[in-house]
Design an enzyme around this catalytic site. Structure first.
Site, PDB file in Angstrom:
ATOM      1  N   THR A  96      31.152 -11.502  52.718  1.00  0.00           N
ATOM      2  CA  THR A  96      32.150 -11.548  53.782  1.00  0.00           C
ATOM      3  C   THR A  96      31.604 -10.768  54.971  1.00  0.00           C
ATOM      4  O   THR A  96      31.452  -9.548  54.906  1.00  0.00           O
ATOM      5  CB  THR A  96      33.476 -10.921  53.306  1.00  0.00           C
ATOM      6  N   LYS A 173      37.927 -16.497  55.256  1.00  0.00           N
ATOM      7  CA  LYS A 173      37.871 -15.419  54.276  1.00  0.00           C
ATOM      8  C   LYS A 173      38.508 -14.136  54.833  1.00  0.00           C
ATOM      9  O   LYS A 173      39.260 -13.438  54.155  1.00  0.00           O
ATOM     10  CB  LYS A 173      36.416 -15.164  53.863  1.00  0.00           C
ATOM     11  N   LYS A 244      36.659  -2.520  55.330  1.00  0.00           N
ATOM     12  CA  LYS A 244      35.617  -3.386  55.901  1.00  0.00           C
ATOM     13  C   LYS A 244      36.216  -4.699  56.396  1.00  0.00           C
ATOM     14  O   LYS A 244      35.977  -5.115  57.534  1.00  0.00           O
ATOM     15  CB  LYS A 244      34.552  -3.648  54.836  1.00  0.00           C
TER      16      LYS A 244
END
Lengths: 277, 277
Positions: A96, A173, A244
């Site tokens: 990702t 995502k 993140k």
């Protein structure tokens, strides 16, 4: 099925996904920074490489499933990687990362005649084992067609095409992970409120995630199950993924002047800043 | 099944719920501020009352499903209501109101020998029609046992007992509505971000709400379906329910010093304040 694939990144998701490929009959050359993690795969016939470029077959397919943007870039820029992959080669990027990083990587591959695909994974080690991974996929069509059976063999139950633009898969995502974190942190605030008001949070959680009309969704069920036992802990304190990925959401929103009001607050909560009362 | 029930509040949810009671064989005396809304029920045999107390049978059961705290209080304090209900009477309060209002109402009923129950409804007119309402219920046990078959007849698929403390049912309802609004507003922020980044929000919505591992939940599916067609509109601009119920969440959190950071932001977003970029 005797094609040899390269596989880089044998973490929580990488290891079971690579094992699925082996058991589907693919040969694998694997690389991981901590080589010892590859042992279960070597026992099943995988070959261990000592650097990223060594897993690459010219014109072949290499899969990366590493931590973040910097980690993918360091693989791609490692000595000989792009040269070895060469014309016709495909790099399936399953980490990702920021869509702009995907686009940058795609341009670097194009210079060497190879193709970079965006294919991040929605899944857990358990869903890799049960072959119920969901993968938003974007990039050039011929490359997507070539890798689709491989993604299925890896455990992809749903492989959803988001077009030719590399980066789109990662937008999907990032959107999904933002929604997961928003659901989880909201659930924490909600169950804490119930508890503070003398109502058993377990009973509330049970009703909300059982009623077919409300939240009978795995995200709520799985995150809530842990949370309800640990309401006094800061949610997700043990993982770096939420910070993140919500950070990636905020950045993608900021760059396109889309609102990130909720993402901003989630980042504050994840960082453990004092919540408003 | 020939018991005559009182029913006050024939709105979007009240009307189909009352109709379910009639078709289950209960006799109804109904009251609504706008009397004309009762017509479909009168056609099915309900009797129309001209004021709240007129629906009440001494020692009987009366159901209220009105807009807010003030509306329930005005029914309870209307002339003759508590006197008419009297010893053994039960008032089933199905509006979403503050737990402290529930407790206050319970005390007023107790002074007249009657019982107030907290029984707010999770549902839509459609789920009333399909008899799939979910109802968190709290209050004294004997009263709960007496009303349970009535709540089932009204369309209650899940009637979940949250103990003897009046107010608990509303905590659960407020928690649920907070989570619904958080999910909806997050979905709006998420799909907008996808659109701003050139990814079709409909395709994203489709994947996220189809994957069994992500958000295959009616809340996401139903709210998202409308939202994805109207991403340029402020979410929930057409309804007063979100502001009212997230406001109740914030107040219940504030009173018990539980965090309301997300609720605070949702209120700002619902009020259309400038979102952070």
């Amino acid at each position: 099925m005797s094609e040899t694939l390269g596989f880089i990144g044998l973490g929580r998701l990488g290891l079971p996904s690579a094992a699925n490929l082996l058991s589907s009959g693919y040969a694998l050359r694997v690389y991981n920074r901590t080589a010892s993690k590859a042992e279960p795969l070597l026992a099943k016939g995988a070959q261990l490489a000592s650097r990223p470029a060594e897993v690459v077959t010219p014109g072949g397919i290499v899969i990366t499933l590493v931590w973040d943007d910097a980690a993918v870039e360091s693989v791609v820029m490692s000595e000989g990687f792009l040269e070895q992959l060469g014309p016709g080669g495909i790099h399936v990027g399953m980490s990702t990362i920021a869509p702009e990083t995907s686009r940058k990587l795609a341009a670097m591959h194009a210079e060497h005649g190879s193709t970079y695909l965006d294919a991040p994974i929605f899944g857990t080690p358990e869903s890799a084992n049960s072959r119920t991974l969901w993968i938003p996929l974007s990039g050039p069509k011929p490359a997507k067609e070539r890798v689709r059976p491989i993604l299925q063999a890896m455990g992809g139950q749903g492989i959803v095409d988001f077009g030719e633009e590399v980066g789109a898969g990662n937008i999907v995502k990032i959107v999904g992970n933002f929604l997961i974190m928003s659901a989880g942190l909201s659930l924490h605030e909600a169950l804490s409120m119930a508890q503070h008001n003398g109502v058993d949070p377990k009973a509330v959680f049970e009703m909300l995630t059982t009623s077919p009309a409300l939240f009978p969704a795995p995200i709520y069920q799985r995150h809530g199950k842990y949370m309800v036992e640990n309401l006094d802990q800061r949610p997700y304190a043990g993982s770096q993924i939420p910070l993140k990925d919500v950070g990636l959401f905020k950045e993608s929103a900021r760059q396109t002047e889309s609102s990130a009001a909720i993402a901003d607050l989630l980042l504050n909560l994840l960082q453990g800043e004092q919540a408003d009362k």
